[in-house]
Write a protein that holds these residues in place. Structure first.
Motif, short mmCIF file in Angstrom:
data_model
loop_
_atom_site.label_atom_id
_atom_site.label_comp_id
_atom_site.label_asym_id
_atom_site.label_seq_id
_atom_site.Cartn_x
_atom_site.Cartn_y
_atom_site.Cartn_z
N TYR A 1 -27.04 -86.62 1.36
CA TYR A 1 -26.50 -87.28 0.17
C TYR A 1 -25.04 -86.86 0.02
O TYR A 1 -24.58 -85.91 0.65
CB TYR A 1 -27.31 -86.87 -1.07
N GLY B 1 -36.03 -82.31 3.73
CA GLY B 1 -34.76 -81.80 3.20
C GLY B 1 -33.58 -82.12 4.09
O GLY B 1 -32.51 -81.53 3.94
N GLY C 1 -35.73 -90.61 -2.22
CA GLY C 1 -35.87 -89.29 -1.62
C GLY C 1 -35.22 -88.15 -2.39
O GLY C 1 -35.32 -87.00 -1.99
N PHE C 2 -34.57 -88.46 -3.51
CA PHE C 2 -33.81 -87.39 -4.17
C PHE C 2 -34.71 -86.43 -4.93
O PHE C 2 -34.50 -85.21 -4.89
CB PHE C 2 -32.77 -88.01 -5.11
N ILE D 1 -37.74 -76.80 0.66
CA ILE D 1 -38.27 -77.98 1.36
C ILE D 1 -38.03 -77.88 2.86
O ILE D 1 -38.86 -78.34 3.65
CB ILE D 1 -37.65 -79.28 0.77
N GLU D 2 -36.94 -77.23 3.24
CA GLU D 2 -36.62 -77.14 4.68
C GLU D 2 -37.67 -76.32 5.44
O GLU D 2 -37.75 -76.41 6.66
CB GLU D 2 -35.25 -76.52 4.88
N THR E 1 -29.38 -77.93 1.90
CA THR E 1 -29.06 -78.94 0.89
C THR E 1 -30.25 -79.81 0.51
O THR E 1 -30.09 -80.79 -0.22
CB THR E 1 -27.90 -79.83 1.37
N GLY E 2 -31.42 -79.44 1.00
CA GLY E 2 -32.61 -80.21 0.61
C GLY E 2 -33.00 -79.97 -0.84
O GLY E 2 -33.66 -80.81 -1.45
N ARG F 1 -27.70 -74.13 -1.62
CA ARG F 1 -26.90 -75.28 -1.16
C ARG F 1 -25.56 -74.84 -0.57
O ARG F 1 -25.16 -75.33 0.49
CB ARG F 1 -26.67 -76.27 -2.32
N THR G 1 -37.80 -86.02 -4.19
CA THR G 1 -38.91 -85.74 -3.28
C THR G 1 -39.08 -84.25 -2.94
O THR G 1 -40.20 -83.74 -2.98
CB THR G 1 -38.73 -86.59 -2.00
N HIS H 1 -32.23 -80.24 -4.46
CA HIS H 1 -31.27 -81.13 -5.14
C HIS H 1 -31.09 -80.75 -6.60
O HIS H 1 -31.99 -80.17 -7.22
CB HIS H 1 -31.74 -82.58 -5.05
N VAL H 2 -29.96 -81.14 -7.14
CA VAL H 2 -29.67 -80.90 -8.55
C VAL H 2 -29.61 -82.25 -9.26
O VAL H 2 -28.71 -83.04 -9.01
CB VAL H 2 -28.34 -80.14 -8.73
#
Lengths: 176, 161, 786
Positions: free
Chosen positions: C26, C22, B101-102, B75-76, B34-35, B28, B104, B37-38
């Motif tokens: 957010y 991605g 989507g978080f 994910i990217e 940034t795809g 990140r 996902t 997520h935490v």
């Protein structure tokens, strides 16, 4: 959480009493204690390293002795702050009774945790507190009466500072 | 600081990192991917799932330094070479397997390893495999359905009365 | 053939492409050049007096930019409450201050005391450890009943007790008393509606920057309603006028109510960025979220139903203690009152109803709206009570419900609301068909053959959504209007941007809203984009909560689009030298009725922006319209839910075998999205019923603050759900005839689950009247032991 237990220490009541008031003994008996200074009258400053579930922290705090009725009863209270880990506090009402072959210790322990320790570790705190209390009194017993049996008590984490001390050292010290 | 070199989504990267830098932070903050997520701090939610040498790993549970020399997928890097959605991603869109989507990205990464290990999983197998992926939006219905569809199973009769 | 475009089409979501690759943006993905990081030092005791704060050692730590304490907020407004409830004596509720950083006292575990700003997050955390803080711990107020006893410790010293308000509502006392005096049977139930944590998967984040040159602040925050935050924070907390304050809520990873409220952290970073003249970022950890996001539910209730000799409901009264937590969160006071008491009629024509609610301060995290907000609490007590009455009377629970259904509309309840439409018989018929009631006996026999108990639970629900109208809610104590706004901006080539006040954080507005506009204009959805979540781009908006987006904001969008059509027709009339009244718009073409003359949508929009041939003396160039829409009434989605469970008699473990939901949402714009909303709501309801519980110990320590201890529903805990929304009675007062679908699942499902468990146990000979949620294996097993 609250729990109580009894155990017999093979030593005269005065010796057990003196042991519990001795900073050296307290330091050796509080599991994970790395530093302890002070006096029974004014209280002790202590540093304890402990791991509760996923949280490992250095607790800085105080240990105080109250309700002292020599040589019959004392209340031990401890309170430590672990920074981001939260806090832990606990107390033990300890009674000393003369019995055949030594001194019977009866103790009622009360322990509380707060902050992150409570949030992440509440499931395991009862077991942890029981382990701490057992460890404390086992250490006290070992310090006073020396090793009596081959099976040794489990060593709590953070106890590393006390290797080198032989069991029964306090008794030997006071009996000269 | 330690130098780490790894392949991320097929591209070689090399960076100086702190020894305690987690893969989530590395991806990140250092790579701006940034795809990933935490969603929690106890390794429970799976929003940070990535692939390390072909296995699904929680990015919050592995240090960047541990991935030195590894093939990392995020994910990217999941879409087809032409940028179109891959089979799993497309199934998620077709079957409404996502809302906010978080979670996902982690779901898609888990689904990819599941289907690699088990190309035609049953509903029960999918639900069991997703134990480490929490979704708060979908009630899992359409996620399970999407993964079944991505594996080529007929999902038209699911939950039909 | 199902529709493939416009209203009613199950269009795939356009937002999915970015989320699946991605590419979502957010708040935590936003980093501003030169940003600093903020870490809050929070109270680890539930209640205490701050005796000293020494930040000197911490300030000397590496990377520390500045440390703020409560002192920095002296004289600055606290966080406001948006709804004033009036006590039954006519007094306003007690409204103690809610400071941004603690002032002298801490009142719950997690209460922020100091904020450390440093160059890196690690430095901020390390410095927080070096703050020397002395707190004298005070007795914690945790249990609501104990909190109301005289002599209880006070959460707020300036108050005389811990009662926020004592609210009473409904029919005349005499009418209710008479119903109970005349009753042939009275059923009584005491229950707890368990405290929950909303847990959107994205924790809260706030990033603030300040432009000193023009005195402008920008806040990026995880909010369901950026305009509300701008208003509350700007006007009431920090005193920043709206034109100097921009609030952006970009992609938001779920809300479920908990991101409605204005929080201390977002006010703090906005304040601090101005003070240090640098951007400030705060990202909540999940542990922090558990002790700083507003919690939900937490009611303790006693409810009684009076029935006559023919089993007609003749009276209902309910007494609730509602936990407010330590401070009043933004809409906390409205949840147990106007969002709860007004729903106590449910789907039934009970003529006399009385509701009493005492709201109580405790040393716990503030409690506010969580998916359903008051309506799940109303539904759960009522539908558990009706089930209990059926068991006591030995009648079929479905039959008892049907017998008491409201069947003619509009229907004015004894609790102030008027249901405009509904068809409870139709949804119950549909539900019975979906769950296959006749086949249940055989399924039960199959379970029994495996040594399991099987139960079927059914319930109805009604909710009031799209809370409105503003003049009414104003009388009830709302300190805000509850309209919404939309601007339809038609560009020269005919493409459209629609700026909407509703915020999408999973609901799919970016897909569903264009379907409405496309349908009205007869153009392709791909020509229309939705813009939301940025106060600098959108005229105004009250945001997304209470299942209001389409019913309220969607209606504003319809009104704005109607204005566009009216103006475009004038332009088309001019272009075709026809009378405006003869112009028709169909499939993106303007035609003159009865002729073959036509101009395309794009010709008209181009004329509006290149007005060479244009009625400049009559209308302005350009094609952009704004509408504000204030609904005439709530909408009333309703339905019937059923659940079939298996109970393992050896362990008490409950598994959900089948679940069916028959909902009446009125008209539906995108059925795929609607069904997804219901699925998610049901899972949260099953979570409440079987798994989730927020636990405090007697000292106010929060014991369930991670996913190791707070049992979130996982994929293996839930089944596929059967859902249906075909029994539609369109809303009568909004232009789309829509009712709202976001909360229904969470409202309708908990009683079905618990009713099913009790059916299983009672059928197996265990005389169990009630089990509180979560219906855990331990509780079930204990109940079975008698």
């Amino acid at each position: 959480m609250q729990m109580s237990d009894t155990r017999v220490i093979k030593a005269p009541r005065e010796v057990v009493w003196a042991a519990i008031l001795n900073p050296e003994v307290l330091k050796a008996c509080v599991p994970g204690c790395t530093e302890l200074t002070g006096t029974p009258e004014k209280g002790f400053e202590a540093t304890v390293v402990q791991k509760v579930g996923p949280v490992k922290a250095t607790f800085k705090g105080t240990v105080s002795l109250s309700n002292m009725t020599e040589p019959e009863a004392v209340t031990l209270s401890g309170e430590g702050k672990g920074g981001a880990a939260g806090f832990a506090k606990g107390g033990a009402d300890v009674r000393f009774a003369e019995v055949e072959g030594g001194t019977e210790l009866t103790y009622e322990v009360d322990a509380k945790v707060g902050g992150k320790l409570a949030q992440l570790g509440s499931r395991i705190i009862d077991g942890f507190a029981k382990k701490m209390a057992d460890q404390f009194f086992t250490n006290l017993q070992d310090a006073v009466e020396g090793p009596s049996e081959a099976d040794e008590a489990p060593v709590a984490e953070g106890d590393a500072g006390e290797e080198g001390k032989k069991k029964g050292w306090f008794k030997r010290m006071v009996s000269g | 600081m330690t130098k780490v070199t790894m392949t991320v989504n097929g591209k070689a990267v090399s960076k100086e990192v702190r020894g305690n830098m987690l893969m989530t932070e590395f991806l990140r903050d250092e790579l701006h991917l940034t795809g990933t997520h935490v969603g929690c701090d106890t390794s429970q939610c799976g929003a940070c799932n990535i692939h390390v040498n072909g296995e699904t790993v929680k990015g919050c549970t592995i240090f960047a330094a541990e991935c030195d020399g590894a093939e990392v997928g995020t994910i990217e890097g999941q879409a087809n070479a032409d940028g179109s959605l891959n089979v799993i991603q497309q199934a998620f869109q077709d079957h409404h397997g996502l809302q906010c989507g978080f979670c996902t990205p982690g779901m898609v990464m888990s689904a990819a390893t599941l289907l690699k290990e088990n190309p035609k999983p049953t509903e029960a197998e999918i639900r069991h495999y997703l134990e480490g992926n929490i979704c708060r939006c979908t009630g899992y219905h359409n996620i399970v359905k999407a993964i079944m569809a991505a594996s080529g199973q007929d999902v038209s009769t699911i939950a039909a009365e | 053939m199902p529709k493939d475009h416009g209203i009613g089409a199950a269009q795939k979501r356009r937002e999915d492409v970015r989320f699946l690759t991605g590419a979502g943006k957010y708040t935590d993905d936003i980093n501003v050049y030169g940003q600093t990081y903020c870490h809050f030092l929070r109270s680890d005791v539930a209640h205490g007096k701050i005796t000293s704060i020494d930040t000197s050692a911490a300030e000397a730590m590496p990377g520390v930019v500045r440390i703020f304490t409560g002192k920095d907020f002296e004289g600055i407004g606290g966080l406001p409450c948006g709804w004033q409830v009036t006590d039954k004596n006519g007094d306003p509720m007690k409204e103690p201050p809610h400071p941004v950083l603690a002032q002298g006292k801490v009142r719950h575990v997690g209460d922020p005391i100091c904020a450390v700003i440093a160059e890196t997050l690690d430095q901020a955390r390390d410095a927080a450890e070096a703050i020397e803080l002395e707190i004298e711990e005070l007795p914690a107020v945790v249990d609501m009943r104990a909190a109301l006893e005289s002599g209880s410790a006070l959460v707020h010293d300036e108050l005389t007790d811990n009662l926020c308000y004592d609210w009473q509502f409904g029919s005349d006392q005499a009418a209710v008393d008479k119903a109970f005096a005349d009753a042939a049977h009275v059923t009584t139930l005491e229950l707890v509606n368990n405290r929950l944590v909303a847990n959107p998967m994205e924790p809260r984040v706030a990033v603030a920057e300040y432009a000193r040159a023009n005195d402008e602040s920008t806040l990026y925050t995880t909010s369901q309603n950026p305009h509300v935050i701008r208003l509350l924070m700007g006007a009431f907390v920090l005193g920043i006028p709206e034109h100097k304050l921009r609030v952006v809520a970009p992609d938001v990873g779920g809300g479920f109510g908990t991101k409605i409220f204005h929080y201390a952290e977002e006010a703090f970073v906005t304040f601090a960025a101005r003070q240090i003249n640098r951007p400030v970022k705060w990202t909540s950890t999940r542990s922090e979220a558990f002790m700083s996001d507003a919690h939900g539910r937490d009611h303790v209730t006693k409810i009684e139903l009076a029935l006559d000799a023919e089993n007609n409901f003749i009276g209902l009264r309910t007494d609730t203690l509602a936990n407010m937590g330590a401070y009043l969160s933004t809409f906390s006071s409205s949840v147990p009152t106007w969002l709860h008491g007004t729903l106590m009629a449910g789907n039934y024509k009970t003529p006399a109803i009385q509701v009493n609610v005492k709201a109580v301060f405790t040393n716990t995290v503030p409690v506010d709206a969580y998916r359903g907000a008051g309506r799940p609490e109303a539904t759960f007590q009522l539908e558990r009570l009706v089930d209990k009455a059926a068991r006591e009377l030995g009648v079929d629970p479905i039959k008892l419900r049907r017998q008491n259904f409201i069947e003619s509309f509009p229907y004015a309840t004894p609790v102030a609301v008027e249901y405009d439409t509904g068809d409870y018989v139709a949804t119950m018929d549909k539900l019975e068909e979906m769950i296959d009631v006749p086949g249940f006996a055989a399924r039960r026999a199959e379970s029994e053959a495996k040594g399991k108990l099987r139960g079927l639970g059914v319930n109805c629900y009604i909710e009031a959504c799209g809370i409105a109208p503003s003049n009414l809610v104003g009388q009830l104590g709302a300190r805000a209007g509850l309209y919404d706004a939309a601007t339809v901006r038609v560009n020269a080539t005919g493409s459209i941007s629609v700026m909407v006040g509703a915020h999408s954080h999973g609901q799919g507005h970016e897909t569903a809203f264009p379907q409405v506009v496309a349908d009205m204009l007869g153009i392709d959805e791909s020509m229309i984009d939705i813009v939301h979540g940025d106060t600098s781009k959108i005229p105004f908006g009250m945001g997304t909560y209470g299942s209001r987006s389409l019913a309220v904001c969607g209606s504003a969008m319809v009104r704005a689009t109607e204005k566009i059509i009216n103006k475009a027709k004038k332009i088309a009339a001019h272009l075709m030298e026809a009378s405006e009244g003869d112009i028709e718009l169909k499939d993106g073409m303007f035609t003159v009725a009865g002729t073959d003359k036509s101009v395309a949508w794009g010709d008209v929009t181009l004329a509006a922006y290149v007005p060479h041939n244009y009625p400049l003396t009559e209308i302005e160039p350009g094609l952009e319209e704004t509408a504000f829409y204030d609904p005439a009434n709530f909408t009333y989605p309703a339905g019937a839910y059923a659940c079939e469970v298996e109970v393992d008699p050896d362990t008490g473990k409950v598994t959900i075998e089948r679940f069916a939901a028959a909902d009446d949402f009125g008209n539906v714009v995108n059925p795929m999205i609607v069904e997804g909303q219901v699925h998610g709501g049901i899972a949260q309801g099953i979570g409440q019923a079987l798994l989730e519980s927020c636990i405090y110990d007697a000292d106010g320590q929060l014991l369930s603050a991670s996913y190791m201890d707070y049992a979130m529903p996982r994929a293996g805990d839930v089944p596929f759900y059967m859902v249906d929304h075909s029994c539609a009675t369109p809303c009568t007062h909004n232009p789309l005839g829509v009712k709202g679908c976001g909360e229904a699942g969470a409202i309708g499902s908990p009683p079905a689950v618990v009713n099913a468990v009790l059916d299983a146990l009672n059928h197996a000979g265990h005389d169990v009247a009630h089990i509180d949620m979560p219906v855990s294996p331990h509780r079930v097993w204990k109940a079975m032991q008698g």
